[in-house]
Design an enzyme around this catalytic site. Structure first.
Site, PDB file in Angstrom:
ATOM      1  N   ASP A   9      84.922 -36.804 -28.083  1.00  8.37           N
ATOM      2  CA  ASP A   9      86.320 -36.449 -28.590  1.00  8.37           C
ATOM      3  C   ASP A   9      87.390 -36.421 -27.557  1.00  8.37           C
ATOM      4  OD1 ASP A   9      87.818 -34.397 -30.316  1.00  8.37           O
ATOM      5  OD2 ASP A   9      86.147 -34.623 -31.463  1.00  8.37           O
ATOM      6  N   SER A  61      85.996 -32.751 -40.081  1.00  6.38           N
ATOM      7  CA  SER A  61      85.705 -32.841 -38.848  1.00  6.38           C
ATOM      8  C   SER A  61      84.507 -31.495 -38.425  1.00  6.38           C
ATOM      9  CB  SER A  61      86.739 -32.756 -37.879  1.00  6.38           C
ATOM     10  OG  SER A  61      87.268 -33.858 -37.873  1.00  6.38           O
ATOM     11  N   HIS A  90      91.028 -30.487 -30.003  1.00  6.13           N
ATOM     12  CA  HIS A  90      89.927 -30.729 -30.983  1.00  6.13           C
ATOM     13  C   HIS A  90      88.653 -30.893 -30.441  1.00  6.13           C
ATOM     14  CE1 HIS A  90      87.956 -33.528 -33.774  1.00  6.13           C
ATOM     15  NE2 HIS A  90      88.738 -32.709 -34.744  1.00  6.13           N
TER      16      HIS A  90
END
Length: 914
Positions: A186, A395, A221
C-alpha cells in the site's frame, strides 16, 4: 481503403501466459510492443515479458522455499537469452529482473535503440509500459468524519469484528493470528502509531528497486489498512482481526508503477507472507497481473483484493485467482450500490491469454466484509493527526478478510490458498433470507465472511451435540434450523430432534423456525440439549428455495414456501405497467383453485405451494406479494417479478419493442420479426444508480433521451426472416440516441438504426462486454458513442454519421472496432479521454475496417498512439496507409481523474488535516 488485421493491444497487454508456471494459457502474438512505448522518446522504461515454455506446477512442492526457488530458477533460465542480448545491445540498460512474473525491466535510449529491436530478440513475448495509470487504491476509501482520537462508538470490539464472529475465534479456538504473517502492499505505514506493531518494512521505487528508508505513510491509506488486519485497541476499541500476526508492509511508488508492485509482491512472498492484502487497481495493465498473482498463490500466499464496484471491476479484484472482497455496512447492506457482479470471461477480458482453468463465468466479489463507517488508524504527519477515523470503502474489506485468513492459517498452516478460499466461500453467510439472493451474487458474493464458521471447518468438528427444539409449550418443533457458531447447520426431524458435529469445548447454538424468533444458547459439555423457542407464535413465511422468475405462456409455474401459524393466505398483485391480465392466469393454492386478492384458507399447514397456470399468448410481468394472516396478525413477503413470455421473445412489426425489452427476463433473446418500427426519442429512467450522479461527469447522462433502452443483459437481434429498421425521431435534450445500451453483456445484432439529428444512433453507457454486430447505423452526429465501457465490440457494422462514426470516450477500455465499413463521416474512429481538464483511459483496437469518404479515418485527443505493422509510430489524423496494421491506444489516466470518475464525490481525504 482497407485496413488489414491489426496486432491488437491485447496481444501484448493481456497475454499472461508468458511465464505462468501454474496456469496453462493460450499462445499469443510474439514480440508485441506497447504503442505508448513506441511513441515516447528519450530514456524510456519498459517491461519485457519472457516466453515461459513449460514448467512444473510449483504448488505441488512441499515447502514455500522450494516453491519460490523453483519459480526463481525457472525465471533465471528462461530469461538468460533475453538478458544476454539486452546487455549486448547499445542504448539498452538492464534495470531489474523479476521472478514472480517472468519479466525484465529495461531502459531504452530511443536515439540509439528501439523497443522493436528488443522485441525481435528470441524469447521476448511482449513489452509493456511500467506506469499503470492507476490510483494506489480504489477512490472509495474515504473519510466519513473527523478524527475521533481515543473515542469510539463501538463497545470494546469494532462492529466489523463482531459481524465476522472474530471474537468467537479468539475465545473458542485460541487463535489471534500467532505464527502467521500478513503483508499490506500500500502507501506505507506509521510504525509509531499505538495500534501498529510492525515486523518488517520495505519501500520500492518506480523501477522496483529497494529504497533505504524508515517506515512512513504520507497518504494514510496504508496505516488504515494495516490497523484493520493486525491493529490493537488504542482507541478503546479492538480494530484488528489478527493482533498477534506479524505485520509486513511494502510501500509502492506513488505514481502507479507496475515494477514497484511486482517488487513488493516478490518481497512479501519471499518473507513468508501467508496473505497479501491489496486495495488498489492496475488500470490498463490489469491483464498483466494474471501471471504474478498466479505465481504468488502457487508459492503459498493468498492474494486478497478489494473490489472496485459494480460498474468496472478492475484488477486485481477482477482476477478469478484472487480472493476478492466487497464491503457491507453495520446493517449488513452492500456498500453503495453493490460490490461487483458476474464476469463473463471471454467478453470481459476479450483475451486468449486467460488461463484455461478459469470458468466461462464467475462472480466478484468472492465474499464481503465490513467496510462502511469502519474505525481505522491514521498516521501522525502533515496531513493527519495520528488518531483514528471512520472510513468507507471496499478497501476496508480486504484487510479484514486478510486477518481472518491469518486466524485460519494459525490453526492449520498447511492449508493451501485454494482450500482457504473454498472454506471462506462455503462458510460465508448470505444476509437475510438466503433464497432471495443467488449464491453467489454481486452484492455479497457468497456472503459475509464468518470467521468462526471457517475456523470450525479448519480445526475440525470432533464431537456430537444432540438435543430437541421445542415451542413455548414444550411441543417439539419439526423443521427448525439449528446452527452452531462454528459452522455446522442442520434441521430438526419430525420429533424436533437435532444432531450437530462441533469442535471440542463450549458451543454457541442458535435455533430458528418459521413463526418464531431465533433463540441462542451457550452449551457447555454436559449441558442439557433442549432449546426452547420462547417467542409467541405468529404468522410467518419463508421461501423454500430459490424461486423461478420466468414462465412460458401455456406453462405452469410452481412457487414453494415454508409457513407457520397462518390460517389464510392472500395473493396480491402489485402495480406494473406490464401486468399480465388476471384473466390470463389461473391460481392454485396447495392444489385447490384460488382467486387473486381474496383470502384462501391454508389451515395451519407447514408448506405452501402456489401454482400459476398461464394462458397461451400471455405476455408481461406478474408481480406478486403474499400476505399470511392468523386473526389480526399478518406476515407479508414480496416476490421478484415473474416474466411471462416465450423464448426467444419474437416481436412483430405491430408490437412495441420497448415493451418486449422491459418484460424480457435477463439473457433472453428478443427477435425483431418485421421490417420497420418508428420509435420516439423521449426521456427514460436512467439505469445508473443514484450514487453516480453526484459526479459531474455522470450528471451529463442524467437527462439522456432515447428511442429504445436496453438495460439488462439480453440479445436484441433480427429474426432469421427479417431485416428490421428502427427509425428514431424527436427528442429535445442535449444528448439523444436512437438506441441506448446500459447493461453489461448485452448484444445487439442485425438491425438498422436511423436516428436523424440524434447525438448517436447507438450509445453504450456503463456497459461491460457489450457486442454490437452487423448493424447499419446512420443519421446521427455519431454512429456509436461509448462512455465508461470495457471490452465493447463493434464488428461487421456499416456506419455513417455527420461527424464521427465511432467515438470512444471516458474510460472506454479494451474496445474493438473490426471488419466494419465506415463511410460519409468527418471522422471514422475517434478516441477522447478528455473531459474538460481531466484525462481518462481510453484504449481501442481498430482492425480490418474499410473507410469510404471519411475525412480522418482514425484520430484521438490526448496522448494517443497509432502503431503500424513495422512498430513505428504514425501521426494521428489523416489517412492511415493501405494494408497497415493499426492499433489505437489512448493512455491518459491520472489518479485524481480516476477517483473523480468512479465515485460520486471525487477523492475525499482519508483523514483530518492538521
Amino acid at each position: 481503403m482497407d485496413e488489414t488485421t491489426a496486432v491488437g493491444r491485447r496481444a501484448f497487454l493481456s497475454a499472461a501466459a508468458g511465464a505462468a508456471t501454474v496456469a496453462g494459457c493460450a499462445e499469443v502474438s510474439q514480440g508485441a510492443v506497447d504503442p505508448e512505448l513506441v511513441e515516447r522518446a528519450g530514456r524510456v522504461e519498459g517491461i519485457i515479458r519472457v516466453e515461459a515454455g513449460t514448467a512444473d506446477d510449483v504448488s505441488e512442492l512441499p515447502s514455500r522455499n522450494e516453491r519460490v526457488g523453483a519459480l526463481r530458477r525457472h525465471a533465471t533460465r528462461t530469461q538468460q537469452r533475453v538478458v544476454d542480448s539486452v546487455k549486448r545491445t547499445p542504448g539498452v540498460e538492464l534495470r531489474r529482473q523479476f521472478w514472480v512474473a517472468n519479466a525484465v525491466l529495461v531502459t531504452v535510449d530511443t536515439e540509439v535503440a528501439s523497443f522493436a529491436d528488443i522485441a525481435a530478440i528470441d524469447g521476448v513475448d511482449r513489452i509493456h509500459r511500467t506506469a499503470t495509470g492507476a490510483d494506489r487504491r480504489p477512490p472509495d476509501l474515504d473519510a466519513t468524519g473527523e478524527s475521533v482520537a481515543q473515542t469510539t462508538q463501538d463497545d470494546g470490539v469494532s462492529y466489523g469484528l463482531e459481524m465476522m464472529n472474530v471474537p468467537a475465534v479468539w475465545e473458542r479456538f485460541g487463535s489471534r493470528g500467532e505464527g502467521t504473517r500478513i503483508a499490506i502492499v500500500d502507501t506505507g505505514i506509521d510504525a509509531s502509531h499505538p495500534d501498529i506493531d510492525l515486523t518488517a518494512w520495505a519501500e520500492f521505487d518506480a523501477e522496483g528497486q529497494r529504497v533505504d528508508s524508515e517506515p512512513h505513510d504520507p497518504d494514510g491509506h496504508g496505516t488504515g489498512m494495516s490497523s484493520l488486519a493486525t491493529g490493537g485497541d488504542a482507541s478503546g476499541t479492538q480494530i484488528g482481526v489478527a493482533p498477534e500476526a506479524e505485520l509486513l508492509v511494502a510501500k509502492q511508488a506513488p505514481d502507479g508503477r507496475f515494477a514497484s508492485t511486482l517488487a513488493a509482491l516478490e518481497w512479501a512472498v519471499e518473507n513468508g507472507a501467508d496473505v497479501v492484502s491489496m486495495s488498489f487497481e492496475f488500470g490498463p495493465l490489469e491483464h498483466e497481473a494474471i501471471e504474478p498473482f498466479a505465481n504468488a498463490i502457487a508459492a503459498g500466499t493468498v492474494v486478497v483484493a478489494g473490489a472496485v464496484g459494480p460498474q468496472l471491476y478492475l484488477s486485481p479484484g477482477s482476477l478469478y485467482s484472487t480472493f476478492t472482497t466487497g464491503a457491507v455496512d453495520s446493517e449488513r447492506q452492500p456498500y453503495q450500490n453493490g460490490n461487483g457482479g458476474e464476469i463473463r470471461t471471454d467478453r470481459y477480458w476479450r483475451s486468449d491469454a486467460v488461463p484455461d482453468e478459469w470458468p466461462d463465468r464467475y462472480v466478484v466479489p468472492d465474499a464481503t466484509a465490513p467496510g462502511v463507517d469502519v474505525l481505522t488508524a491514521v498516521p501522525d504527519n502533515d496531513e493527519f493527526d495520528g488518531g483514528h477515523l471512520r472510513t468507507d470503502g471496499t478497501s476496508n474489506s480486504a484487510p479484514h478478510v486478510s486477518g481472518v485468513i491469518a486466524l485460519l492459517r494459525s490453526l492449520d498452516g498447511d492449508r493451501s490458498p485454494a482450500e482457504l478460499g473454498r472454506i471462506l466461500r462455503e462458510t460465508a453467510e448470505q444476509p437475510g433470507d438466503p433464497s432471495e439472493h443467488p449464491d453467489p451474487n454481486g452484492d455479497f458474493g457468497h456472503g459475509i465472511v464468518d470467521a468462526a464458521a471457517a475456523a470450525g471447518e479448519v480445526a475440525g468438528r470432533d464431537r456430537t451435540l444432540s438435543g430437541t427444539v421445542t415451542d413455548p409449550d414444550g411441543v417439539p418443533v419439526a423443521g427448525a434450523t439449528v446452527s452452531a457458531v462454528t459452522g455446522a447447520t442442520t434441521r430438526t426431524d419430525e420429533q424436533g430432534r437435532y444432531t450437530l458435529s462441533v469442535p471440542d469445548g463450549e458451543e454457541t447454538v442458535t435455533a430458528d423456525a418459521v413463526g418464531y424468533d431465533p433463540v441462542t444458547r451457550r452449551l457447555a459439555p454436559g449441558d442439557g440439549r433442549e432449546i426452547g423457542l420462547q417467542s409467541e407464535r405468529r404468522p410467518d413465511v419463508r421461501r423454500a428455495g430459490r424461486l423461478p422468475t420466468h414462465v412460458a405462456p401455456g406453462d405452469t409455474l410452481a412457487l414453494e414456501f415454508e409457513v407457520a401459524h397462518a390460517g389464510y393466505v392472500t395473493i396480491l398483485a402489485r402495480e406494473s405497467p406490464f401486468l399480465v391480465p388476471a384473466s390470463a392466469v389461473s391460481v392454485r393454492v396447495n392444489g385447490e383453485p384460488a382467486t387473486v386478492e381474496e383470502p384462501t384458507e391454508i389451515a395451519d399447514e407447514a408448506t405452501l405451494r402456489i401454482e400459476l397456470d398461464v394462458d397461451e399468448g400471455a405476455r408481461g410481468i406478474v408481480p406478486l406479494q403474499l400476505s399470511l394472516a392468523d386473526g389480526e396478525r399478518n406476515a407479508d413477503i414480496e416476490l421478484a417479478p415473474i416474466h411471462v413470455h416465450e423464448r426467444p421473445l419474437r416481436v412483430s412489426a405491430d408490437e412495441d419493442i420497448q415493451r418486449a425489452i422491459d418484460i424480457a427476463a435477463p439473457e433472453t433473446t428478443v427477435e425483431l420479426a418485421g421490417d420497420r418500427w418508428e420509435v420516439a426519442v423521449s426521456d427514460f429512467e436512467s439505469p445508473l444508480p443514484d450514487s453516480r450522479f453526484g459526479n459531474p461527469i455522470f450528471d451529463q447522462t442524467r437527462d439522456d433521451q432515447a428511442g429504445l433502452v436496453v438495460d439488462k443483459p439480453i440479445r436484441l437481434v433480427a429474426a432469421d426472416d427479417s431485416d428490421p429498421t428502427l427509425v428514431a425521431s424527436g427528442g429535445s435534450g442535449d444528448r439523444t440516441f436512437g438506441l441506448q445500451v446500459a447493461s453489461h453483456f448485452a448484444t445487439v445484432r442485425g438491425i438498422q438504426v436511423v436516428a436523424e439529428g440524434a447525438t448517436a444512433a447507438v450509445s453504450v453507457l456503463d456497459g461491460d462486454g457489450v457486442h454490437l454486430r452487423n448493424l447499419d447505423l446512420s443519421g446521427g452526429t455519431n454512429g456509436v458513442y461509448s462512455q465508461f465501457t470495457k471490452s465493447l465490440v463493434v464488428e461487421e457494422c456499416r456506419i455513417s454519421a455527420t461527424e464521427t462514426a465511432v467515438e470512444f470516450r471516458e474510460l472506454s477500455v479494451n474496445g474493438l472496432v473490426s471488419d466494419s465499413t465506415i463511410r460519409d463521416a468527418q471522422q471514422g474512429v475517434y478516441l477522447s479521454g478528455r473531459t474538460g481538464d481531466r484525462l481518462f483511459d481510453v484504449d481501442v483496437t481498430v482492425t480490418g475496417n474499410t473507410f469510404e469518404s471519411v475525412g480522418t479515418p482514425i484520430d484521438s485527443e490526448g496522448t494517443a498512439t497509432i502503431t503500424g505493422g513495422d512498430g513505428e509510430p504514425r501521426q494521428t489524423g489523416g489517412e492511415p496507409p493501405a494494408n497497415s496494421m493499426l492499433d489505437l491506444v489512448l493512455y491518459a489516466a491520472t489518479a485524481g481523474a480516476v477517483g473523480a470518475l468512479f465515485y460520486p464525490y471525487g477523492r475525499r481525504r482519508l483523514g483530518a488535516r492538521r
